[in-house]
Design a protein around this motif. Sequence first.
Motif, mmCIF file in Angstrom:
data_model
loop_
_atom_site.group_PDB
_atom_site.id
_atom_site.type_symbol
_atom_site.label_atom_id
_atom_site.label_comp_id
_atom_site.label_asym_id
_atom_site.label_seq_id
_atom_site.Cartn_x
_atom_site.Cartn_y
_atom_site.Cartn_z
ATOM 1 N N UNK A 9 37.017 54.310 24.431
ATOM 2 C CA UNK A 9 36.242 54.084 23.205
ATOM 3 C C UNK A 9 36.747 55.016 22.103
ATOM 4 N N UNK B 49 34.939 54.782 18.211
ATOM 5 C CA UNK B 49 33.490 54.555 18.226
ATOM 6 C C UNK B 49 32.742 55.210 17.057
ATOM 7 N N UNK C 27 38.606 61.824 28.650
ATOM 8 C CA UNK C 27 37.662 61.941 29.772
ATOM 9 C C UNK C 27 38.102 61.010 30.880
ATOM 10 N N UNK C 28 38.421 61.577 32.044
ATOM 11 C CA UNK C 28 38.866 60.749 33.177
ATOM 12 C C UNK C 28 39.951 59.762 32.749
ATOM 13 N N UNK D 204 37.778 58.977 24.341
ATOM 14 C CA UNK D 204 36.377 58.734 23.963
ATOM 15 C C UNK D 204 36.012 59.511 22.696
ATOM 16 N N UNK D 205 35.614 58.793 21.670
ATOM 17 C CA UNK D 205 35.129 59.406 20.431
ATOM 18 C C UNK D 205 33.614 59.277 20.407
ATOM 19 N N UNK D 206 32.896 60.398 20.328
ATOM 20 C CA UNK D 206 31.423 60.311 20.336
ATOM 21 C C UNK D 206 30.899 59.550 19.114
ATOM 22 N N UNK D 207 29.668 59.079 19.213
ATOM 23 C CA UNK D 207 29.079 58.292 18.145
ATOM 24 C C UNK D 207 28.685 59.137 16.942
ATOM 25 N N UNK E 3 31.284 54.196 23.957
ATOM 26 C CA UNK E 3 31.501 55.633 23.964
ATOM 27 C C UNK E 3 30.381 56.380 24.688
ATOM 28 N N UNK F 153 30.599 55.764 28.485
ATOM 29 C CA UNK F 153 31.698 56.517 29.108
ATOM 30 C C UNK F 153 31.373 58.016 29.154
ATOM 31 N N UNK F 154 30.667 58.507 28.136
ATOM 32 C CA UNK F 154 30.318 59.930 28.107
ATOM 33 C C UNK F 154 29.332 60.290 29.203
ATOM 34 N N UNK G 199 29.144 58.715 32.067
ATOM 35 C CA UNK G 199 29.661 58.267 33.371
ATOM 36 C C UNK G 199 29.848 59.425 34.353
#
Lengths: 255, 255
Positions: A126, A129, A234-235, A239-242, B90, B93-94, B96
């Motif tokens: 993501x 995001x 991440x894993x 991933x971009x936080x919201x 996002x 996934x965060x 998870x």
Amino acid sequence: MAKITVAGMGPGGEKQMTGEVLQALEAADILVGYQTYLDLLSERWQEKPRLSTGMTREEERCRLCFREAAEGKQVVLLCSGDAGVYGMASLLLSLADEYQTEKEKIEIEILPGVTAATSGAALLGAPINHDFCCISLSDRLTPWDRIEKRLLLAAEADLVIVLYNPASKARADYLQRACDLLLTRLEKERACGLVKNIGRAGTEKKVCTLAELRDMPADMFTTVYIGNSQTRIRRGRLVTPRGYPVEEADKGERP
Amino acid sequence: MAKITVAGMGPGGEKQMTGEVLQALEAADILVGYQTYLDLLSERWQEKPRLSTGMTREEERCRLCFREAAEGKQVVLLCSGDAGVYGMASLLLSLADEYQTEKEKIEIEILPGVTAATSGAALLGAPINHDFCCISLSDRLTPWDRIEKRLLLAAEADLVIVLYNPASKARADYLQRACDLLLTRLEKERACGLVKNIGRAGTEKKVCTLAELRDMPADMFTTVYIGNSQTRIRRGRLVTPRGYPVEEADKGERP
């Protein structure tokens, strides 16, 4: 009434097309497009009459559509991804004035599709995001200076940056040049990623740092992602936080 | 293996969903989503078990998905538009990490959809046919100062600007505030447009100048377009050319 439908086919496979684009293909008398995209269509559409022009001959491709439509045909002009993201919608609408007369009116319909920014993002995790921008590195129609200025301002705005057309045979080092420029403002460890041949044979994806991105091979079928200050790996996913950490929001701190 | 699919449903109607999203709905044991989006699904999906949470309760919504998946169910988390553009990909996934253990592994799949920036663009013509950015005016998770800074830098970069969440009941004047800020840098006549309820009942669209945009009614279901310096209104449609005039490109003039 004669009709031209400019349709975004998504990344490639039929399962990533929308139902309305499939319906338009079904109803079409003739398909027009860049050969590479027409070739992505499955067997069931291979019987349809088709016309194509080469890479830089987009204007000619649009004029073919008007010529066929003037004969009363239902024309579908196929674009990869979305019809209006570096697609043919704008050029076709710009040329329409020459062909629309009082007597003859050609209906123009635009059907959106899944653009590479989001189909590639889904493969990486993501990455877009939050607020993001799409910038093409092709300087065929846009001065390179302007592209550089955009990259720097996008970095300053902390937008996630998605690069379309990051390189080609004639512009082999453009992704490197863009990364070198961004490295003057962003940290080497900035989380990045790229995807090649989204939704087609030979899909490849990679998550990396901005410093590593600089030396990644890329071509016209590669989409590149440069994270914002909050993007993390991440894993193995980007991933971009919201949003931003709550403390910062509370303080109302200037970025 | 348990699986959560985060699926972008496009603007609303089934004909704007992709085939792979429809397949995921078909295979799902349970659908999770914001009620407004679940309600957009056609009759054929209304029999599927479903769970929803309210507007700001996205984290709870994601946790519901993990709980259901842990019971071995195939879960589809529905997002409007694209799953990764202000969507749930996002956040899911965060979270998870908390649910993935050595013993239990939950597969997470992201399926892209047609985002409002492109589906609204198709209705207006071709407003985003060159470099563009998407900026959300919601300051729930992002400080307003940062949003203002982004708007100004995007205008300076001559990016087409697409605004998501331009206003809500609690943020009634946010579009006005954004326009007032942009009017300090851009001309009053800048070509703009907006679309409400894309692909749903009550679709409305409007092409206007930036000065007029300031006073347009907007809500959470409105998508707003602010053209770049080259965007023009042609036969009622908003059209952004694919590049810049050739003379400028030849001169390599700085913007």
